[in-house]
Design an enzyme around this catalytic site. Structure first.
Site, PDB file in Angstrom:
ATOM      1  N   HIS A 975       0.831  -1.102   0.070  1.00 50.70           N
ATOM      2  CA  HIS A 975       0.003  -0.078  -0.197  1.00 50.70           C
ATOM      3  C   HIS A 975       0.836   1.189   0.026  1.00 50.70           C
ATOM      4  O   HIS A 975       0.380   2.121  -0.181  1.00 50.70           O
ATOM      5  CB  HIS A 975      -1.016  -0.270   1.115  1.00 50.70           C
ATOM      6  N   GLU A1011       0.249  -8.756   1.219  1.00 48.24           N
ATOM      7  CA  GLU A1011       0.285  -7.488   1.301  1.00 48.24           C
ATOM      8  C   GLU A1011       1.716  -7.017   0.846  1.00 48.24           C
ATOM      9  O   GLU A1011       1.886  -5.768   0.851  1.00 48.24           O
ATOM     10  CB  GLU A1011      -0.260  -7.095   2.553  1.00 48.24           C
ATOM     11  N   CYS A1100       4.429  -0.202   9.931  1.00 49.88           N
ATOM     12  CA  CYS A1100       4.199  -1.061   8.815  1.00 49.88           C
ATOM     13  C   CYS A1100       5.796  -1.513   8.362  1.00 49.88           C
ATOM     14  O   CYS A1100       6.569  -0.475   7.928  1.00 49.88           O
ATOM     15  CB  CYS A1100       3.338  -0.503   7.695  1.00 49.88           C
TER      16      CYS A1100
END
EC number: 3.6.4.-
Length: 1842
Positions: A975, A1011, A1100
């Site tokens: 992302h 992801e 993250c």
């Protein structure tokens, strides 16, 4: 709809909802009905639409708001209701549709009555539930829009309109209700997400309290205004934050202008409350003040979030009060009492507000002054509060007082005689005077309380300053800096002295009174008070009793110097000024000065400047220094010129830099001195000395009292009430002051000297700290807290019994001065004396403040409060700004909780159970996250993974954690990575490297159901090969629940550094899918790990580590969190992770270090090579020192370099431990950069275009292996591979004794060589194939370069250079690819900047000069530091792309080119047994090193030029029009046109390159600071000068200092010393001739006359040298061939072809000799001895003899070689030869073009093994002499054979 229109629509609604007439109408028609609320809203919407109609008709705002129009619109509304609503059965439906249409058109949202009164559940879905769809959210938001307008109005109106309370609590409750009203429909959702929301009032109070503390609590009693102002501003920001969070979480579809609704509604009710209830004439002022409040909120919102209150998105800004104050200053500058309509008009620029607004202080003062003016209009009198605040805050009075207290504490703890304390006192006094002047100049009423406070503090500072004037120390001091101006009379020396002194004082922040003008005729230093600057005018002009020159000897010294003072009270004054400036007409000392050693005087002048006048410039009284020229001279005779400054500014910069460097040296000198031991006897003597001094200025009455009543006592000190007398035995008598019967004058004298005497005693105690440490260490506490009373006992203020005992044990004389000091600077509070004065001032003003504040209206309170919030709330707003950047993800919840929560919980974790070494990471202490209440264990294995995996990707200002993966790749969260724009320059930071590269989206690989994304690029650094074994890829094999560790390494903005954090996790394998959300991004993954731990923003990419099968491994990366539960995605598998490592089929064996030794981002030592793979690195120099008589008394500036650690030449020096490998590898520590991609692309495109233009007729394709090995005969710049050099790694491991480098893999004769070794051929093919897909691994051997270096680079600062040996197979692969390109670059040097291949003896040198002079004679000559070490991969990629473009490569060929070139930039380097990993730079053994370095040099200069003129395209895109440049490796000459030389010059290049991490210095004088333009005659290129000859040609003359070392050291590894020496002499003759044929002739005669062994015919004659240069100038012979013929005349080919025998002959039974080209037999029939030809033999079938030719020896080796390797009994060649003879084989000796070498070798070998009698060898060799005259040396060198 644009934001301004939306704002106007909101304004229409606000006015409509506020009309009482509409409320009355609705109540009359629908009172008590279910439709009442809906009807009221509809009426407001209908009225707002009518207002919009009037506005669209271009009616002025005054007209729209006129009573006529208001009545007209009310009539329309009433008529509409009576006709269309009251009696309509579908009235509710029509009203809803009308309202919905209006909302859609104005605010892009819907309105629905059904949801109006409903209570809404939380939007957080239950398990199994789903998120509401957008339509639902839009319906609710539409309702909330209107509810906001009503609820804000009602809430604020209820709190304020009644005027029943003005308390802080009431106002903050009003704000809370307003916030709730803004989100009424979503309150359950917000309260569920943010636990702190219900406690918002306490949060705002806490923040306001923190801001009040920053203001030193100056608003005590009236702090309500700050609480309200900060509450309103912060609440507006909070509304904006929550709205963005709801939008990004898709709870609402888009921003609806909530900050505007909140703010305008709040200001509306305040306006209606005050504007309608106060007098009309004051409504204008109230409106202005409320506009100021609104502007404050909007300004903060825009500065923090890049967003206005209207909701429009803008670029994110960095919070800072300066920009916001500019906005407010712009607003208040337009305030006028003429009309309200002026508010909101376009304001002028900040420069139009007030001239001189250049700092934060000025803007704060300006805004305060405007607020004062407005307050006077509202109150009817001037506000004392605002007047005092404008000074206290605008002039930073509190901070100044705090600095004074810090200085006072420093004075008590350290010697007050220290120069830095004295100067700091002067600085604070100057600052105080400036504050006082600011108070006196205020346009409003001067605040008397504040003025009194500042004056009181100034008086105390002045008293302290005067008291320490006599405290100059009788100890070592800093030598003052002396600046000496000289020149003729009338040139303005005095003017420049005065200006220099003033500038220095300004720079050091000292007052103008810190200058002492020394009168040389005055024997006393009258008026000297330790001023910082001492000036001498007309130095030495008039002799006094002591000359100025003689006086300087003692003044400019580090020894203590007591100056002569006329006043008895000033006796004992010590000189410690910092700067001496003198001007004189005389440069040298006056002969009558009495100075016997003139050098002692001269060396004390640190800078000597000769002042002269410019001939073409007249004197300007306004700038007396404008027409002066300043010449910097050496301080000692003969006063050589060092530099010339054309302007005063240049001189000032040089002088101040020299001064600071001098001060730093003096500081280091003083710190190196030992602290002397002092005895009690010395202390008593010092105390007596003080008493004598204090007695000298004590009143006579005091002295007489001591004589009369206290015999044997000395006057010591006095306080306000007592006088203290001291006896040498230690007793102290206390006498009340009234007994002295002093008059007023005497009392004033006692008071003025009291503090001075006390400080002198205190300093004396500090000089003897070992006698009584208590009086030194605790002096500050004792004095400030008043722990000694008037009776010299411990006072009641000292409550500690132990401290009381210690104080009473002090000698009474010490207690006496401590008590007196307390009387002057004691404070009753914990704060210091100065801040205590501020508290007194606040206390005295508080009652008047409170009285005045009661009369303030609410708008004025809010205006002041919001302004103070901006001044003092920066920390709070920075926290809110940090939340804005993360409000788009779930980590916002955790971040908001940390900011909005008051206080902190105590961690309940066990203490760490590992020692401290395991808790450091990259030299930083690891911060422990104690989530589980356990002590985390961070072992070596986990540390190794973190060290090698954890990295940071920097994209512009954003940073994200990534994980290095096997090979050249990294893993990161998708992302973030997917959002990086294509083509931007990014930076990858690991613990060891910093790599800049251009982001290519095509290289980002996504994995199904993950992801995590993988980015792979050949530009990236290579991760350790063993990393793949530390990754766990199979999620199925993990247990359902397992403990793990969470590791992050994030950048902390507050600390401005990376912080490692470690925490314990309990991981679970998730059983349901996870949806990762980031803005509009959605990705569902079914396989992931979860852990219930509240991660925060930026986590993250964090590493999740776990113990798997007893080994710590990486199991996943953190990808998301909902605030309570975190999620990690498992590490995905990629086939490239298991790509075979190593170079071809060879894998280096080494022990990898757990923690590598990092030299820098580009280089690290990674391990120790196994013994079986270790190679030697030499260490013995090939240079031999010649006998002393051979050196001809010539200087030698160069000696052989240091090759090994422990060189005997460094023994006993500070460099005894110098390791050439360890130091040499540091050149690769860091690559240059960063480079801006667009500029770099443009530069490279222009260079490639130049190549295209010059490429006509050239082939660029690859060549075959034969051409790469042999070159192409008769083709210039297509030379063969040099076989005498090393074969590289790993082939070096297989070399046997006697074998030589590359030659052992090659067979055949020169020009027709071939490689028969299958391994080499296979490796060449491997490099060519593997590079089509990836960067191949490369193992290189680092060797110390054996060369002559300047003595300073060998002994003082050893700097041996490393030479890198690359594998032979790799070099051949490169040659095959690039040999044609190299030829093109060298051949077209006539049009290209690169001059590789230039012949400096030819006309080519003149062409270079002519090219440079085309642009003028202003030339930059640059020298780079560690040039071959900083080449970044991004530029190597660009060079590869440029080559591919000119060749026309596509696809796999382009990738192959790039990867082959990148291999040398990213390689393993072998330094003995230590293995390094290098990620930038270019190795010296690379076949294209000099070409690539030249291109890099060209790129750097053109890139600098492009950036210099980036905004001026007419200049930027025409480099060749303004600049001419030549480069050769790292050498360059840059000729710059005069049109741009003022901008593109040496200073620009130095600064620009410095920003790229490149150090550039002057190429001629490498010790010079900066780079200046030179003429071509003064430039160096390839260590040669440019000399113009009489015929107009140019010669490249080499400086003689580069020639003479050849006489001292010769390379005699391959030839005898005498031969090498003769060769060096011939080389010197060639070079000397260029400068002067006469010098060459004289040198030749000197060699012949002094060295009898040198035969004249062996030296070149002057005519031969002249012929050589003539041929070179005319291009008749290639340079190498010409040199070879001149130096080896006897080796020239025979005049008649066929003179030497060439046919195969049997000279003895079984002994044959032959030549290569004419041998037709079969080698299998012979035992072959091959002379100089590379050939491989089976065991027992022969061997080869490889040797260097001896000079003039007929193709045979030197005498030394023959003696050691042929004639010496038992040598290797003899042994091999005997083995062949013993087998009875036919013996074949074969040489290349003639049988003569083979013949002579055969005879000498047979004779050496006793197979041939001496008589036959004599006859055979004599026969050879008859055929080849060149063998005439044989009888002399080998008499045993004849």
């Amino acid at each position: 709809m644009d934001s301004e229109t939306i704002d106007m629509c909101v304004k229409f609604l606000k006015i409509s909802f506020g009309l009482q007439s509409l409320k009355n109408l609705v109540k009359e028609l629908f009172g008590g009905s279910e439709l009442e609320k809906l009807a009221y809203v509809h009426a407001a919407f209908f009225h707002a639409n009518e207002m919009a109609i009037h506005w669209n008709a271009d009616l002025p705002w005054e007209e729209v708001m006129s009573s006529k129009r208001i009545k007209e619109r009310f009539g329309y509304v009433k008529s509409h209701f009576l006709r269309n609503v009251v009696y309509n059965a579908d009235a509710s439906g029509q009203m809803i549709r009308y309202n919905t249409t209006t909302c859609e058109q104005w605010f892009c949202c819907n309105f629905n009555l059904a949801s109006y009164s409903a209570s809404y559940n939380s939007l957080v879905p239950e398990e199994g539930g789903s998120m509401p769809i957008n339509e639902e959210a839009e319906i609710k938001i539409g309702q909330s829009l209107l509810t906001c307008a009503q609820s804000v109005t009602k809430a604020i109106y209820a709190k304020l309109s009644t005027l029943t309370t003005r308390s802080i609590q009431g106002f903050l409750e009003c704000l809370r209700d307003a916030i709730c009203g803004a989100f009424s429909s979503w309150l359950p959702c917000i309260r569920g997400a943010f636990a702190w929301f219900g406690n918002i009032i306490e949060v705002l109070k806490h923040w306001a309290g923190a801001a009040h503390e920053k203001l030193h609590n100056f608003l005590e009693g009236i702090e309500e205004c700050l609480y309200m102002g900060l509450g309103l501003v912060a609440s507006t920001c909070i509304v904006a934050l929550i709205e963005k969070f709801l939008v990004t979480m898709s709870v609402i579809s888009g921003p609806c202008g909530r900050p505007t609704l909140f703010l305008t509604s709040a200001m509306a009710i305040i306006s209606s409350t005050y504007l309608l209830s106060k007098a009309v004439e004051k409504s204008s002022a109230f409106t202005m003040l409320l506009g100021f409040v609104t502007q404050s909120c909007q300004t903060v919102l825009g500065s923090l979030f890049g967003k206005s209150a209207k909701g429009s998105e803008e670029a994110q800004g960095q919070f800072g009060p300066s920009a916001m104050l500019e906005s407010l200053a712009t607003l208040v500058s337009s305030w006028s009492s003429s009309s309200v309509t002026e508010i909101g008009r376009t304001f002028g620029a900040i420069s139009q507000i007030k001239n001189g607004i250049i700092a934060l202080k000025d803007m704060a003062l300006f805004v305060f002054s405007k607020l004062c003016e407005m307050a006077s209009k509202v109150l009817g009198f001037e506000s004392q509060i605002l007047a005092d605040l404008s000074i206290i805050l605008g002039e930073n009075v509190a901070d100044w007082l705090d600095e004074c207290d810090c200085m006072l504490a420093y004075l008590l703890e350290f010697n007050s005689n220290a120069r830095d304390i004295f100067d700091r006192l002067s600085q604070l006094i100057e600052k105080g005077k400036a504050i006082r002047m600011g108070i006196l100049r205020t346009t409003h009423r001067g605040p008397s309380q504040v003025l009194s406070l500042v004056t009181k503090a100034l008086d105390k500072l002045t008293e302290l300053h005067n008291s320490v004037i006599m405290s100059g120390a009788n100890s070592t001091r800093k030598t003052p800096f002396m600046l000496f101006f000289t020149g003729k009379s009338g040139v303005g020396k005095t003017s420049v002295v005065q200006r220099m002194a003033a500038n220095w004082l300004q720079q050091e922040q000292l007052g103008s009174n810190e200058v002492y003008s020394r009168n040389g005729l005055d024997p006393f230093w009258s008026g000297y008070k330790r001023q910082a600057v001492v000036t001498y005018d007309d130095f030495g002009a008039v002799p006094g009793s002591v000359s100025n020159e003689a006086e300087i000897i003692n003044v400019v010294s580090s020894n203590p110097h007591s100056v002569m003072m006329a006043d008895l009270k000033e006796k004992g004054m010590y000189f410690d000024s910092r700067l001496i400036i003198a001007s004189s007409n005389f440069l040298a000392a006056n002969p009558e000065s009495g100075v016997h050693d003139s050098e002692a005087y001269e060396r004390r002048r640190h800078v000597v400047v000769q002042v002269s006048l410019k001939e073409d410039m007249a004197y300007d009284p306004g700038n007396p220094c404008a027409n002066q020229r300043y010449t910097l001279l050496e301080s000692k005779a003969p006063f050589a010129e060092k530099a010339v400054f054309e302007s005063y500014e240049e001189l000032w910069s040089h002088v101040y830099n020299a001064f600071k460097a001098h001060e730093e040296k003096e500081k280091l000198f003083l710190s190196s001195l030992p602290i002397p031991e002092r005895s009690e006897k010395e202390a008593l003597q010092a105390l007596i000395g003080i008493c004598v001094m204090t007695t000298s200025y004590a009143p006579k009455a005091v002295i007489q009292y001591g004589i009369d009543h206290l015999v044997g006592y000395h006057y010591l000190i006095s306080s306000a009430e007592h006088v203290y007398f001291w006896h040498e035995k230690g007793e102290v008598e206390i006498v009340p002051m009234h007994l002295m019967k002093l008059d007023k004058m005497d009392k004033a004298t006692m008071a003025s000297t009291s503090l001075k005497s006390a400080l002198m005693c205190q300093d004396m105690a500090k000089n003897f700290p070992t006698l009584n440490p208590l009086a030194v260490l605790y002096a500050k506490n004792i004095v400030i807290r008043g722990w000694v009373d008037a009776n010299l006992q411990a006072s009641k203020k000292c409550e500690d019994s132990y401290m009381r005992e210690q104080i009473e044990s002090l000698p009474k004389w010490q207690r006496a001065y401590l008590h007196v000091l307390s009387g002057h600077i004691a404070s009753n509070e914990t704060r210091g004396w100065f801040l205590n004065c501020l508290e007194v001032t606040k206390s005295n003003s508080r009652s008047s403040y409170i009285w005045e504040y009661k009369s303030w209206p609410m708008p004025l309170k809010l205006a002041l409060g919001s302004f103070l919030a901006i001044l003092a709330g920066s920390a709070i707003f920075c926290s809110l700004q940090s939340l804005w950047s993360i409000s788009g993800n779930a980590s916002f919840v955790a971040g908001a909780a940390s900011i909005f929560t008051i206080g902190s919980a105590t961690a309940q974790s066990a203490p760490p159970n590992k020692d401290g070494s395991e808790y450091t990471y990259r030299n930083k202490k690891i911060k422990i996250r104690n989530w589980e209440g356990q002590g985390p264990c961070f072992g070596d294995s986990a540390l190794w993974i973190a060290e090698n995996c954890m990295a940071t990707l920097v994209v512009m200002k954003d940073r994200v954690q990534v994980c290095m993966a096997p090979g050249r790749s990294f893993l990161g969260v998708n992302h973030f990575l997917r959002m990086i724009p294509n083509g931007v320059m990014v930076k990858l930071e690991t613990g060891m490297t910093e790599t800049y590269f251009v982001w290519e989206k095509s290289k980002l690989k996504l994995f199904e159901n993950s992801e995590i994304a993988l980015y792979t690029s050949s530009n990236l650094p290579k991760a350790p090969d063993s990393l793949v074994d530390r990754f766990h890829f199979d999620l199925e094999t993990l247990p359902k629940t397992f403990p793990a560790q969470f590791f992050t390494y994030k950048f902390d903005k507050d600390m401005q550094q990376y912080v490692p954090e470690l925490g314990e996790l309990l991981c679970k394998k998730a059983e349901r899918a996870l949806c990762v959300v980031s803005g509009e991004y959605r990705r569902v993954i079914s396989h992931h790990l979860t852990y219930r731990n509240p991660t925060v923003a930026g986590d993250c990419g964090g590493l999740v580590l776990a113990i798997i099968e007893g080994k710590c491994k990486l199991v996943g990366l953190h990808v998301a969190s909902d605030g309570e539960e975190g999620a990690a995605s498992p590490v995905p598998w990629d086939p490239d992770f298991k790509v075979a490592q190593g170079q071809s089929d060879f894998l280096l064996s080494y022990d990898e270090w757990a923690v590598p030794k990092v030299l820098g981002p580009g280089c690290k030592a990674v391990g120790i090579i196994s013994p079986e793979h270790t190679v030697g690195s030499g260490g013995k120099t090939s240079f031999l020192e010649t006998p002393i008589e051979w050196q001809l008394n010539r200087p030698c500036g160069k000696i052989p370099s240091i090759l090994v650690k422990g060189d005997v030449r460094l023994a006993g020096t500070e460099n005894a431990d110098y390791d050439p490998f360890a130091v040499g590898m540091t050149k690769y520590a860091k690559e240059a950069g960063p480079f801006e991609p667009n500029g770099l692309d443009r530069v490279c495109e222009s260079i490639a275009e130049t190549w295209h233009d010059a490429s006509d007729g050239f082939e660029f394709g690859p060549v075959d292996l034969e051409a790469a090995l042999n070159g192409i005969e008769n083709m210039e710049y297509f030379d063969a591979l040099v076989l005498s050099t090393s074969e590289g790694y790993p082939y070096r491991l297989d070399r046997k004794p006697g074998e030589k480098g590359k030659a052992r893999y090659v067979e055949g004769e020169p020009g027709n060589l071939e490689i028969t070794d299958e391994r080499i051929l296979a490796d060449i093919h491997w490099f060519e194939e593997i590079s089509k897909t990836q960067v191949p691994d490369l193992y290189c051997i680092e060797c110390v370069k054996d060369e002559r270096l300047p003595v300073r680079k060998v002994i003082k600062e050893p700097k041996s250079r490393l030479f890198t040996v690359l594998p032979m197979s790799y070099n051949l692969a490169i040659r095959k690819k690039f040999l044609n390109f190299v030829r093109f670059i060298m051949k077209r040097r006539d049009v290209l900047p690169c001059q590789v291949g230039i012949n400096p003896y030819s006309r080519q040198w003149g062409k270079v000069a002519d090219r440079l002079l085309e642009k003028g004679n202003s030339i930059l000559c640059c020298d780079y530091s560690r040039f071959d070490g900083f080449l970044p991969k991004c530029i190597m990629v660009k060079i590869a792309e440029m080559f591919s473009n000119i060749v026309g490569e596509t696809g796999a060929e382009r990738e192959q080119t790039k990867n082959l070139m990148l291999a040398c930039c990213s390689r393993y380097a072998i330094c003995g047994r230590v293995l390094y990993r290098v990620e930038n730079g270019i190795p010296s053994g690379f076949p294209l090193t000099v070409i690539v370095n030249s291109i890099l040099n060209e790129i750097l200069i053109k890139y600098a030029y492009w950036k210099c003129f980036e905004t001026e395209s007419l200049i930027r895109d025409h480099f060749d029009t303004y600049v001419a440049m030549v480069v050769y490796g790292d050498d360059n000459l840059i000729s710059v046109s005069e049109a741009i030389s003022s901008k593109f010059n040496g200073n620009f290049l130095v600064n620009f390159m410095c920003n790229l991490g490149i150090k550039v210095t002057d190429g001629v004088d490498k010790t010079k600071v900066g780079i200046e333009f030179r003429t071509i005659e003064d430039c160096d290129f390839l260590k040669r000068k440019f000399k113009e000859n009489a015929d107009g040609t140019w010669s490249g003359v080499m400086a003689e200092e580069h020639l003479w070392p050849q006489l001292h050291f010769v390379k005699a590894k391959k030839v005898e010393m005498s031969e090498a020496y003769i060769s060096n002499c011939n080389n010197i003759l060639r070079e000397l001739w260029l400068g002067s044929p006469e010098k060459a002739a004289a040198f030749r005669r000197e060699v012949i006359s002094k060295l009898k062994w040198v035969e004249p015919q062996r030296l070149l004659t002057i005519s031969q040298v002249a012929l050589f240069h003539n041929e070179q100038m005319n291009g008749e012979h290639p340079f190498v061939e010409a040199c070879h013929q001149l130096e080896n005349l006897e080796l020239m080919a025979p005049l008649e072809p066929g003179m030497l025998p060439i046919k195969t002959q049997e000279i003895m039974p079984g002994l044959f000799v032959a030549s290569e080209k004419n041998f037709t037999g079969n080698f299998d029939d012979y035992f072959t001895i091959s002379i100089t030809t590379n050939r491989k033999f089976e065991d027992g079938k022969g061997f080869q003899i490889i040797f260097p030719y001896g000079a003039g020896r007929g193709g045979l080796p030197s005498k030394a070689f023959m003696e050691q390797n042929v004639i010496r009994k038992g040598c290797a060649i003899q042994k091999a030869f005997k083995q062949g003879l013993e087998k009875g084989n036919k013996m074949l000796f074969i040489s290349q073009s003639s049988v003569i070498p083979a013949y002579v070798f055969a005879i000498m070998l047979y004779r050496s093994v006793d197979r041939l009698p001496r008589a036959l060898s004599n006859k055979a060799l004599t026969s050879a002499l008859g055929i080849c005259k060149k063998l005439s040396y044989l009888p002399k060198d080998f008499p045993d054979l004849f």
